[in-house]
Design a protein around this motif. Structure first.
Motif, mmCIF file in Angstrom:
data_model
loop_
_atom_site.group_PDB
_atom_site.id
_atom_site.type_symbol
_atom_site.label_atom_id
_atom_site.label_comp_id
_atom_site.label_asym_id
_atom_site.label_seq_id
_atom_site.Cartn_x
_atom_site.Cartn_y
_atom_site.Cartn_z
ATOM 1 N N LEU A 188 26.219 62.411 21.876
ATOM 2 C CA LEU A 188 25.591 63.502 22.613
ATOM 3 C C LEU A 188 26.540 63.995 23.690
ATOM 4 O O LEU A 188 27.075 63.193 24.469
ATOM 5 C CB LEU A 188 24.286 63.012 23.252
ATOM 6 N N VAL A 189 26.762 65.293 23.722
ATOM 7 C CA VAL A 189 27.668 65.876 24.705
ATOM 8 C C VAL A 189 27.096 67.195 25.174
ATOM 9 O O VAL A 189 26.385 67.877 24.428
ATOM 10 C CB VAL A 189 29.074 66.061 24.090
ATOM 11 N N GLN A 190 27.392 67.558 26.396
ATOM 12 C CA GLN A 190 26.937 68.845 26.922
ATOM 13 C C GLN A 190 27.817 69.970 26.408
ATOM 14 O O GLN A 190 28.995 69.763 26.073
ATOM 15 C CB GLN A 190 26.958 68.833 28.444
ATOM 16 N N ALA A 191 27.260 71.138 26.354
ATOM 17 C CA ALA A 191 28.026 72.307 25.943
ATOM 18 C C ALA A 191 29.265 72.446 26.824
ATOM 19 O O ALA A 191 29.203 72.244 28.046
ATOM 20 C CB ALA A 191 27.169 73.565 26.041
ATOM 21 N N THR A 248 28.682 61.225 10.786
ATOM 22 C CA THR A 248 28.451 60.837 12.169
ATOM 23 C C THR A 248 27.801 62.022 12.880
ATOM 24 O O THR A 248 28.221 63.168 12.703
ATOM 25 C CB THR A 248 29.757 60.398 12.854
ATOM 26 N N LEU A 249 26.759 61.765 13.655
ATOM 27 C CA LEU A 249 25.970 62.831 14.258
ATOM 28 C C LEU A 249 26.576 63.295 15.572
ATOM 29 O O LEU A 249 26.859 62.484 16.460
ATOM 30 C CB LEU A 249 24.537 62.345 14.494
ATOM 31 N N VAL A 250 26.739 64.593 15.675
ATOM 32 C CA VAL A 250 27.184 65.229 16.911
ATOM 33 C C VAL A 250 26.054 66.116 17.411
ATOM 34 O O VAL A 250 25.576 66.986 16.676
ATOM 35 C CB VAL A 250 28.455 66.074 16.677
ATOM 36 N N THR A 251 25.639 65.885 18.641
ATOM 37 C CA THR A 251 24.582 66.682 19.256
ATOM 38 C C THR A 251 25.126 67.303 20.531
ATOM 39 O O THR A 251 25.601 66.588 21.415
ATOM 40 C CB THR A 251 23.351 65.829 19.580
ATOM 41 N N VAL A 252 25.056 68.622 20.593
ATOM 42 C CA VAL A 252 25.555 69.347 21.761
ATOM 43 C C VAL A 252 24.363 69.967 22.472
ATOM 44 O O VAL A 252 23.654 70.798 21.905
ATOM 45 C CB VAL A 252 26.566 70.431 21.359
ATOM 46 N N SER A 253 24.166 69.562 23.692
ATOM 47 C CA SER A 253 23.038 70.078 24.467
ATOM 48 C C SER A 253 23.462 71.281 25.298
ATOM 49 O O SER A 253 24.613 71.369 25.738
ATOM 50 C CB SER A 253 22.491 68.982 25.378
ATOM 51 N N SER A 254 22.536 72.176 25.497
ATOM 52 C CA SER A 254 22.848 73.400 26.254
ATOM 53 C C SER A 254 22.594 73.208 27.741
ATOM 54 O O SER A 254 22.040 72.218 28.169
ATOM 55 C CB SER A 254 21.996 74.553 25.725
ATOM 56 N N ASN A 286 36.846 70.591 21.016
ATOM 57 C CA ASN A 286 36.772 71.044 22.399
ATOM 58 C C ASN A 286 35.810 72.216 22.533
ATOM 59 O O ASN A 286 35.459 72.853 21.541
ATOM 60 C CB ASN A 286 38.164 71.470 22.888
ATOM 61 N N SER A 287 35.422 72.497 23.762
ATOM 62 C CA SER A 287 34.545 73.634 24.047
ATOM 63 C C SER A 287 33.340 73.652 23.120
ATOM 64 O O SER A 287 33.010 74.684 22.517
ATOM 65 C CB SER A 287 35.339 74.945 23.916
ATOM 66 N N LEU A 288 32.696 72.519 23.003
ATOM 67 C CA LEU A 288 31.594 72.397 22.061
ATOM 68 C C LEU A 288 30.424 73.295 22.442
ATOM 69 O O LEU A 288 30.156 73.527 23.632
ATOM 70 C CB LEU A 288 31.144 70.944 21.971
ATOM 71 N N LYS A 289 29.751 73.784 21.416
ATOM 72 C CA LYS A 289 28.615 74.669 21.581
ATOM 73 C C LYS A 289 27.390 74.035 20.925
ATOM 74 O O LYS A 289 27.527 73.228 20.003
ATOM 75 C CB LYS A 289 28.902 76.015 20.909
ATOM 76 N N PRO A 290 26.210 74.420 21.364
ATOM 77 C CA PRO A 290 24.996 73.870 20.730
ATOM 78 C C PRO A 290 24.980 74.084 19.219
ATOM 79 O O PRO A 290 24.469 73.228 18.484
ATOM 80 C CB PRO A 290 23.875 74.641 21.425
ATOM 81 N N GLU A 291 25.564 75.169 18.751
ATOM 82 C CA GLU A 291 25.587 75.434 17.317
ATOM 83 C C GLU A 291 26.539 74.527 16.549
ATOM 84 O O GLU A 291 26.589 74.576 15.319
ATOM 85 C CB GLU A 291 25.920 76.904 17.033
ATOM 86 N N SER A 294 34.397 79.729 12.782
ATOM 87 C CA SER A 294 33.530 79.347 13.893
ATOM 88 C C SER A 294 34.146 78.274 14.800
ATOM 89 O O SER A 294 33.678 78.068 15.918
ATOM 90 C CB SER A 294 32.184 78.845 13.362
ATOM 91 N N VAL A 295 35.192 77.593 14.315
ATOM 92 C CA VAL A 295 35.792 76.519 15.118
ATOM 93 C C VAL A 295 37.251 76.762 15.455
ATOM 94 O O VAL A 295 37.853 75.966 16.187
ATOM 95 C CB VAL A 295 35.646 75.153 14.410
ATOM 96 N N LYS A 296 37.816 77.834 14.961
ATOM 97 C CA LYS A 296 39.229 78.124 15.238
ATOM 98 C C LYS A 296 39.481 78.210 16.727
ATOM 99 O O LYS A 296 38.728 78.830 17.466
ATOM 100 C CB LYS A 296 39.631 79.440 14.569
ATOM 101 N N GLY A 297 40.552 77.561 17.152
ATOM 102 C CA GLY A 297 40.909 77.570 18.561
ATOM 103 C C GLY A 297 40.190 76.516 19.370
ATOM 104 O O GLY A 297 40.550 76.282 20.532
ATOM 105 N N ARG A 298 39.199 75.875 18.783
ATOM 106 C CA ARG A 298 38.452 74.833 19.500
ATOM 107 C C ARG A 298 38.619 73.454 18.867
ATOM 108 O O ARG A 298 38.625 72.447 19.577
ATOM 109 C CB ARG A 298 36.959 75.190 19.541
ATOM 110 N N PHE A 299 38.720 73.400 17.562
ATOM 111 C CA PHE A 299 38.835 72.136 16.837
ATOM 112 C C PHE A 299 40.262 71.957 16.323
ATOM 113 O O PHE A 299 40.920 72.931 15.951
ATOM 114 C CB PHE A 299 37.888 72.094 15.645
#
Length: 118
Positions: A10-13, A112-118, A83-88, A62-67
């Motif tokens: 779990l990580v914040q946006a 593996t589950l990734v959850t991004v909270s807003s 990086n710069s994770l988004k809720p989506e 959707s992930v270019k420049g971030r992943f």
């Protein structure tokens, strides 16, 4: 080939996570590798891919420049730095390998589950 993915959580946006995938049973140094994800109620989608020689890469728009996908052939591991994770970006992430970059994947990790909270 057995693949074991880890690093989700779990990580914040705006935050970052690094996913890792360890291969055992057979080396993957001569195989293409990729990361996929599947969000609830959605189809699985390709996120990133990397050829065995690291000469070819693919990223979903959707992930270019971030992943960033990377591999360590000596250690039989594949990583996905997010990086710069988004809720989506919330989804179960899977690693996979293919005999040839750009073709169907034949071995998959358990996810593996990734959850991004807003």
């Amino acid at each position: 080939v057995q693949l074991q993915a880890c690093g989700g959580g779990l990580v914040q946006a705006g935050g970052s996570l690094r996913l890792s995938c360890a291969a055992s049973g057979r080396g993957i140094s001569n195989r293409g590798v990729g990361w996929f994800r599947q969000a609830p109620g959605k189809e699985r989608e390709s996120v990133a891919a990397l050829s065995w020689s690291v000469g070819s890469t693919y990223y979903a728009d959707s992930v270019k420049g971030r992943f960033t996908i990377s591999r360590d052939n000596a250690k039989n591991t594949v990583s996905l730095l997010m990086n710069s994770l988004k809720p989506e970006d919330t989804a179960v992430y899977y690693c996979a390998v293919t005999p040839t970059y750009g073709t169907s994947y034949d071995y998959w990790g358990q996810g593996t589950l990734v959850t991004v909270s807003s």
